[in-house]
Design an enzyme around this catalytic site. Structure first.
Site, short mmCIF file in Angstrom:
data_model
loop_
_atom_site.label_atom_id
_atom_site.label_comp_id
_atom_site.label_asym_id
_atom_site.label_seq_id
_atom_site.Cartn_x
_atom_site.Cartn_y
_atom_site.Cartn_z
N GLY A 137 2.93 -21.88 -12.64
CA GLY A 137 4.00 -21.35 -13.41
C GLY A 137 4.32 -21.70 -14.60
O GLY A 137 3.60 -22.31 -15.36
N CYS A 138 5.53 -21.94 -14.91
CA CYS A 138 6.20 -22.27 -16.26
C CYS A 138 5.63 -23.58 -16.44
O CYS A 138 5.69 -24.55 -15.63
CB CYS A 138 7.71 -22.22 -16.22
SG CYS A 138 8.45 -23.18 -17.58
#
Length: 222
Positions: free
Chosen positions: A53-54
């Site tokens: 993810g981020c």
């Protein structure tokens, strides 16, 4: 991690108004210090590369781990040289947001780093983590030698056999290729902008998801 209005709706308006993702960060750059690897005296260095993810969140997970020299946000796995954040955000370059962890294996093992990684993601989520979804947010492990490949695959297989997950483990394990550091404003973002990052993380719902999956084993960044 683009605008919450685009990537994470619906989110409570009070949280959505509080931040607008990486675009806001680009408009408010601040100085940071990344220790050049060549200046660390006497260090026996190794590299581990993770995508979950981020990259703000992935970097944050490793920032203060004893034995980690530096965690660098960047882009891996694509077919375009020297991509920008805007390039990667189109989802057409093949890159994922990653963190390249430079560490001293005499002080922290690759297995320990994997333990942090797996307990900081939902291993079954396809195409992202929590509210951050899209090709650039896929969960992957990029291995740097045969030993890392073997250990990463063994960890994944053990999780799948454990019976703790009803769905298949979605994390892909591949050999590492070129890594491109992200723009300066992304580096050590959680340290430079802690209140902003905390609002994003709460709004994204990642901690709640990790708690539901891992319980007391969920990784908690300082």
């Amino acid at each position: 991690m683009r605008s919450i209005f685009i990537r994470c709706a619906p989110i409570a308006a009070m949280l959505a108004l509080a931040f607008t993702g990486h675009a806001f960060a680009a408009a408010t750059p601040s100085a940071t210090t990344i220790t050049p690897i060549t200046t660390v005296p006497g260090a026996n260095l190794a590299i581990a590369t993770f995508a979950g993810g981020c990259f703000w969140t992935m970097e944050h997970a490793f920032d203060d781990v004893p034995g980690v020299i530096v965690a660098i946000s960047g882009y891996s796995g694509g077919h375009v040289k020297n991509p920008s954040y805007e390039d990667v955000s189109t989802g057409t370059t093949g890159h994922v947001e990653t963190v390249e962890v430079h560490y001293d294996p005499a002080k922290v093992t690759y297995t320990k780093l994997m333990d942090i990684y797996w307990h900081d993601i939902d291993p079954t989520q396809v195409g992202g983590q929590a509210c951050d979804t899209g090709d650039e947010y896929r969960s992957m492990i990029f291995t740097h030698d045969a030993t890392q490949m073997k250990q990463a695959q063994a960890y994944k297989d053990a999780l799948q056999r454990s019976g703790a997950f009803k769905q298949p483990i979605a994390v892909k394990i591949v050999a590492a290729g070129p890594f491109y550091p992200a723009e300066e404003y992304h580096q050590q973002f959680t340290k430079k902008n802690p209140e902003y990052y905390n609002r994003y993380r709460v709004g994204c719902g990642r901690d709640g998801r990790l708690q539901a999956i891992w319980g007391a084993q969920a990784h908690r960044s300082a």
